[in-house]
Design an enzyme around this catalytic site. Structure first.
Site: not given
Length: 407
Positions: A61, A67, A70, A144, A244, A271, A291, A365
């Site tokens: 990119c 930026c 990333c 992008c 997601q 969750f 949740e 995560c």
């Protein structure tokens, strides 16, 4: 000062050792590279690469330099894979753990179906994009390589929103989600909503054929319900709800969760969000979805009631950090699915360990909080059998994983 980079840190920067042995951060460098620069505190600035690594590649990119969206586009795909495995292995080793790694899933470029753009008024009009690296400045990203085409197409609209209701002193947060019926956009940080602004926003939503536009949490235009498909069910999430990052990443996680749960007849999905796992699992098992956000559980419940061919799904809005499910509540389930936020599920994991639920599918995560939680489960008799890294935040420092734990 000349240094040799020793390793890639968990934030994607090179780490070298100074003359006194202290760690020095060297931005955008790779292990083995010889670099020069000016040492400021614990960071090398004005970096010049004397000897580049064979793993250094040209970023795909053109916005990769300024930026901040990333962090590792300058690293070869194979080196990124090795680095992610090392991040997870290191987190596990810190807790005295190890696991069998299944092949990594990597989402393709141009697949991010949800992103939060920054948008701001300027002297000449408005601009929209991502924030610069460690900066409040905005970088425009017309080419992008990360965003799905439908999401990238919302950049001009984000500019229009800033021009109509933004401030040159502040930045709008424009969350763009690709849904099955069009774009779903939620904006925060703008002017207070009044009747004239609502009229202007409705015009913009109509001109862009948005499925839904919300402003500061209030829906100002909805032409069609912005649905997401989870298994056989269609769910209309509340504005800005968790999703997601890529369809491919979600499919990879779901496939492993299905395999881990196996033929369980009763599953607790903790969750649960809007039903990413609950609703597909309900094709073969009864599911209790818990949740903390009541709007999400209501959306999940509506999706289940409107679907056909699913087993019973019950929902509960409950803060699992303050009031986790107890062993008495958990003992009725054959398997548990855990997908907590970055903080992990420390309180809930202690209760699961006491309840001795036979099978756990843990989606995480954050490798650090995951390893901390798994240590508790292993000490209670569980085995960490397999683990797969799912790289759906391509070119970022974010590492997601799914693991199987059994008694």
């Amino acid at each position: 000062m000349e240094l040799t980079v020793e390793r890639l840190g968990h934030l994607g920067d090179g780490i070298a050792r100074g003359p006194d042995g202290t760690a020095i951060v060297v931005p955008r460098t790779l292990p083995g590279e010889v670099v020069t620069g000016t040492l400021v505190d614990d960071m090398l600035e004005n970096v010049r690469i004397v000897t580049p690594s064979s793993d250094r590649v040209r970023p795909p990119c053109r916005h990769a330099g300024p930026c901040g969206g990333c962090q590792v586009q300058h690293v070869s795909d194979s080196a990124v894979r090795d680095w992610r495995v090392d991040v997870v292995t290191t987190a596990l080793a810190a807790q005295g753990l190890e696991a069998e790694f299944l092949p990594m899933h990597v989402s393709p470029p141009a697949s991010r179906r949800r992103a939060t753009l920054g948008a701001r008024r300027t002297k000449k009009g408005a601009m929209a994009g991502f924030h610069g690296r460690a900066s409040d400045s905005l970088v425009e990203i017309p080419d992008c390589k990360l965003l799905a085409p439908a999401v990238a197409a919302a950049l001009p609209l984000a500019q229009d929103l800033a021009a109509v209701a933004g401030s040159r002193k502040g930045t709008l947060a424009v969350t763009v989600t690709s849904s099955g019926s069009g774009l779903d956009i939620a904006v925060s940080g703008g002017k207070e909503l009044d009747t004239p602004l609502q009229v202007e926003l409705a015009k913009l939503a109509g001109a862009s054929d948005l499925a839904r536009l919300t402003w500061g949490g209030e829906t100002v235009a909805q032409r069609r319900p912005p649905f997401q498909t989870f298994g056989r069910a269609r769910v209309v999430p509340p504005p800005g709800a968790f999703l997601q990052a890529t369809p491919e990443g979600e499919a990879a996680l779901l496939a492993d969760v299905r395999t881990i749960v196996g033929d369980a007849k009763r599953v607790a999905d903790l969750f649960a969000g809007c039903g990413t796992f609950s609703l597909p699992l309900a094709e073969t098992a009864e599911v209790h979805a818990v949740e903390g956000d009541s709007a999400m559980t209501k959306a999940l419940d509506r999706g289940w009631r409107d679907a056909e061919g699913l087993k019973r799904v019950t929902t509960e809005a409950r803060d699992l950090f303050r009031r986790p499910l107890t062993p008495d509540e958990l003992k009725r389930y054959d398997a548990v699915v855990l997908d907590p936020p970055r903080a992990g599920a420390q309180a809930q994991v202690a209760e699961i360990a006491a309840a001795r639920v036979p099978v756990i599918a843990y989606v995480s995560c954050n490798p650090t909080s995951f390893a901390r939680d798994v240590r508790v489960l292993v000490q209670a008799g569980y085995s960490l059998e397999t683990l797969r890294i799912v790289d759906q935040f391509r070119w970022s420092t974010h590492t997601e994983l799914v693991a199987r734990l059994v008694l």
